[in-house]
Design a protein around this motif. Structure first.
Motif, PDB file in Angstrom:
ATOM      1  N   VAL A  19     -12.782   8.173   9.492  1.00 50.10           N
ATOM      2  CA  VAL A  19     -13.117   8.309   8.071  1.00 50.10           C
ATOM      3  C   VAL A  19     -12.073   9.202   7.416  1.00 50.10           C
ATOM      4  N   VAL A  20     -11.625   8.796   6.241  1.00 49.83           N
ATOM      5  CA  VAL A  20     -10.677   9.600   5.474  1.00 49.83           C
ATOM      6  C   VAL A  20     -11.289   9.845   4.100  1.00 49.83           C
ATOM      7  N   VAL A  21     -11.313  11.091   3.690  1.00 42.70           N
ATOM      8  CA  VAL A  21     -11.809  11.460   2.369  1.00 42.70           C
ATOM      9  C   VAL A  21     -10.603  11.879   1.538  1.00 42.70           C
ATOM     10  N   ALA A  22     -10.409  11.186   0.413  1.00 47.94           N
ATOM     11  CA  ALA A  22      -9.239  11.447  -0.424  1.00 47.94           C
ATOM     12  C   ALA A  22      -9.562  11.128  -1.878  1.00 47.94           C
ATOM     13  N   THR A  23      -8.707  11.573  -2.772  1.00 51.38           N
ATOM     14  CA  THR A  23      -8.858  11.198  -4.172  1.00 51.38           C
ATOM     15  C   THR A  23      -8.604   9.696  -4.294  1.00 51.38           C
ATOM     16  N   ASN A  24      -8.972   9.120  -5.421  1.00 60.98           N
ATOM     17  CA  ASN A  24      -8.882   7.676  -5.601  1.00 60.98           C
ATOM     18  C   ASN A  24      -7.465   7.145  -5.388  1.00 60.98           C
ATOM     19  N   LEU A  25      -6.477   7.753  -6.005  1.00 65.95           N
ATOM     20  CA  LEU A  25      -5.099   7.263  -5.889  1.00 65.95           C
ATOM     21  C   LEU A  25      -4.608   7.346  -4.453  1.00 65.95           C
ATOM     22  N   TYR A  26      -4.723   8.508  -3.836  1.00 66.88           N
ATOM     23  CA  TYR A  26      -4.239   8.661  -2.464  1.00 66.88           C
ATOM     24  C   TYR A  26      -5.060   7.833  -1.486  1.00 66.88           C
ATOM     25  N   GLY A  27      -6.366   7.774  -1.711  1.00 68.18           N
ATOM     26  CA  GLY A  27      -7.222   6.965  -0.840  1.00 68.18           C
ATOM     27  C   GLY A  27      -6.833   5.504  -0.883  1.00 68.18           C
ATOM     28  N   ASP A  28      -6.512   4.990  -2.059  1.00 67.78           N
ATOM     29  CA  ASP A  28      -6.112   3.598  -2.204  1.00 67.78           C
ATOM     30  C   ASP A  28      -4.808   3.322  -1.455  1.00 67.78           C
ATOM     31  N   ILE A  29      -3.856   4.213  -1.584  1.00 67.81           N
ATOM     32  CA  ILE A  29      -2.571   4.047  -0.894  1.00 67.81           C
ATOM     33  C   ILE A  29      -2.764   4.097   0.617  1.00 67.81           C
ATOM     34  N   LEU A  30      -3.517   5.077   1.093  1.00 70.22           N
ATOM     35  CA  LEU A  30      -3.748   5.202   2.535  1.00 70.22           C
ATOM     36  C   LEU A  30      -4.556   4.032   3.074  1.00 70.22           C
ATOM     37  N   TYR A  31      -5.506   3.550   2.268  1.00 69.91           N
ATOM     38  CA  TYR A  31      -6.309   2.412   2.689  1.00 69.91           C
ATOM     39  C   TYR A  31      -5.450   1.159   2.858  1.00 69.91           C
ATOM     40  N   ASP A  32      -4.549   0.914   1.907  1.00 72.44           N
ATOM     41  CA  ASP A  32      -3.653  -0.238   2.012  1.00 72.44           C
ATOM     42  C   ASP A  32      -2.791  -0.135   3.262  1.00 72.44           C
ATOM     43  N   LEU A  33      -2.289   1.052   3.526  1.00 71.53           N
ATOM     44  CA  LEU A  33      -1.463   1.274   4.718  1.00 71.53           C
ATOM     45  C   LEU A  33      -2.253   1.001   5.992  1.00 71.53           C
ATOM     46  N   ALA A  34      -3.452   1.567   6.084  1.00 69.49           N
ATOM     47  CA  ALA A  34      -4.277   1.391   7.281  1.00 69.49           C
ATOM     48  C   ALA A  34      -4.713  -0.060   7.452  1.00 69.49           C
ATOM     49  N   SER A  35      -4.985  -0.738   6.354  1.00 70.81           N
ATOM     50  CA  SER A  35      -5.385  -2.142   6.435  1.00 70.81           C
ATOM     51  C   SER A  35      -4.267  -3.009   7.004  1.00 70.81           C
ATOM     52  N   GLU A  36      -3.065  -2.750   6.580  1.00 73.85           N
ATOM     53  CA  GLU A  36      -1.936  -3.515   7.105  1.00 73.85           C
ATOM     54  C   GLU A  36      -1.725  -3.235   8.593  1.00 73.85           C
ATOM     55  N   LEU A  37      -1.992  -2.011   9.028  1.00 74.96           N
ATOM     56  CA  LEU A  37      -1.873  -1.700  10.454  1.00 74.96           C
ATOM     57  C   LEU A  37      -2.863  -2.511  11.281  1.00 74.96           C
ATOM     58  N   SER A  38      -4.022  -2.822  10.688  1.00 75.67           N
ATOM     59  CA  SER A  38      -5.034  -3.597  11.410  1.00 75.67           C
ATOM     60  C   SER A  38      -4.759  -5.090  11.355  1.00 75.67           C
ATOM     61  N   GLY A  39      -3.816  -5.510  10.544  1.00 77.24           N
ATOM     62  CA  GLY A  39      -3.456  -6.923  10.522  1.00 77.24           C
ATOM     63  C   GLY A  39      -3.377  -7.540   9.145  1.00 77.24           C
ATOM     64  N   SER A  40      -4.146  -7.021   8.183  1.00 81.29           N
ATOM     65  CA  SER A  40      -4.139  -7.635   6.853  1.00 81.29           C
ATOM     66  C   SER A  40      -4.961  -6.796   5.896  1.00 81.29           C
ATOM     67  N   LEU A  41      -4.629  -6.865   4.616  1.00 79.64           N
ATOM     68  CA  LEU A  41      -5.442  -6.182   3.610  1.00 79.64           C
ATOM     69  C   LEU A  41      -6.854  -6.750   3.567  1.00 79.64           C
ATOM     70  N   GLY A  42      -7.042  -7.981   3.984  1.00 79.33           N
ATOM     71  CA  GLY A  42      -8.342  -8.624   3.905  1.00 79.33           C
ATOM     72  C   GLY A  42      -9.254  -8.382   5.096  1.00 79.33           C
ATOM     73  N   LEU A  43      -8.870  -7.483   6.008  1.00 79.81           N
ATOM     74  CA  LEU A  43      -9.659  -7.291   7.225  1.00 79.81           C
ATOM     75  C   LEU A  43     -10.429  -5.977   7.302  1.00 79.81           C
ATOM     76  N   ALA A  44     -10.350  -5.129   6.284  1.00 81.92           N
ATOM     77  CA  ALA A  44     -11.020  -3.829   6.356  1.00 81.92           C
ATOM     78  C   ALA A  44     -11.960  -3.633   5.178  1.00 81.92           C
ATOM     79  N   GLY A  45     -13.089  -2.995   5.454  1.00 86.31           N
ATOM     80  CA  GLY A  45     -14.039  -2.689   4.400  1.00 86.31           C
ATOM     81  C   GLY A  45     -13.726  -1.347   3.762  1.00 86.31           C
ATOM     82  N   SER A  46     -14.270  -1.119   2.561  1.00 86.70           N
ATOM     83  CA  SER A  46     -14.002   0.130   1.857  1.00 86.70           C
ATOM     84  C   SER A  46     -15.179   0.481   0.961  1.00 86.70           C
TER      85      SER A  46
END
Length: 88
Positions: A19-46
């Motif tokens: 779990v990562v707790v961040a402000t909206n802007l940073y959370g969005d950037i980190l989420y996109d990065l982590a999603s791509e590491l898992s294989g695709s932006l469409g594979l992770a929930g938020s």
């Protein structure tokens, strides 16, 4: 932690973070990065949550994918996982 240093740590050892707790802007950037590491932006929930009001919003992460528009080829995994996070 400074967001760019944290991004490097997520790339280096993503298994260290559940779990990562961040402000909206940073959370969005980190989420996109982590999603791509898992294989695709469409594979992770938020979920965006507000601890002051107790309100939260499920948010599927995805791009516009114009190359597959109208072909019924998009994955719904992100939407399903986001909804599941709200229900738990």
């Amino acid at each position: 932690m400074i967001v760019d240093a944290f991004a490097a740590l997520v790339v280096r050892k993503p298994e260290n973070y559940d779990v990562v707790v961040a402000t909206n802007l940073y959370g969005d950037i980190l989420y996109d990065l982590a999603s791509e590491l898992s294989g695709s932006l469409g594979l992770a929930g938020s979920v965006n949550a507000n601890t002051e009001t107790g309100l939260c919003c499920a948010q599927a992460q995805h791009g516009s994918a114009p190359d597959i528009a109208g072909r019924n080829a998009a994955t719904r995994t992100s939407s399903i996982l986001s909804a599941a996070m709200v229900l738990t």
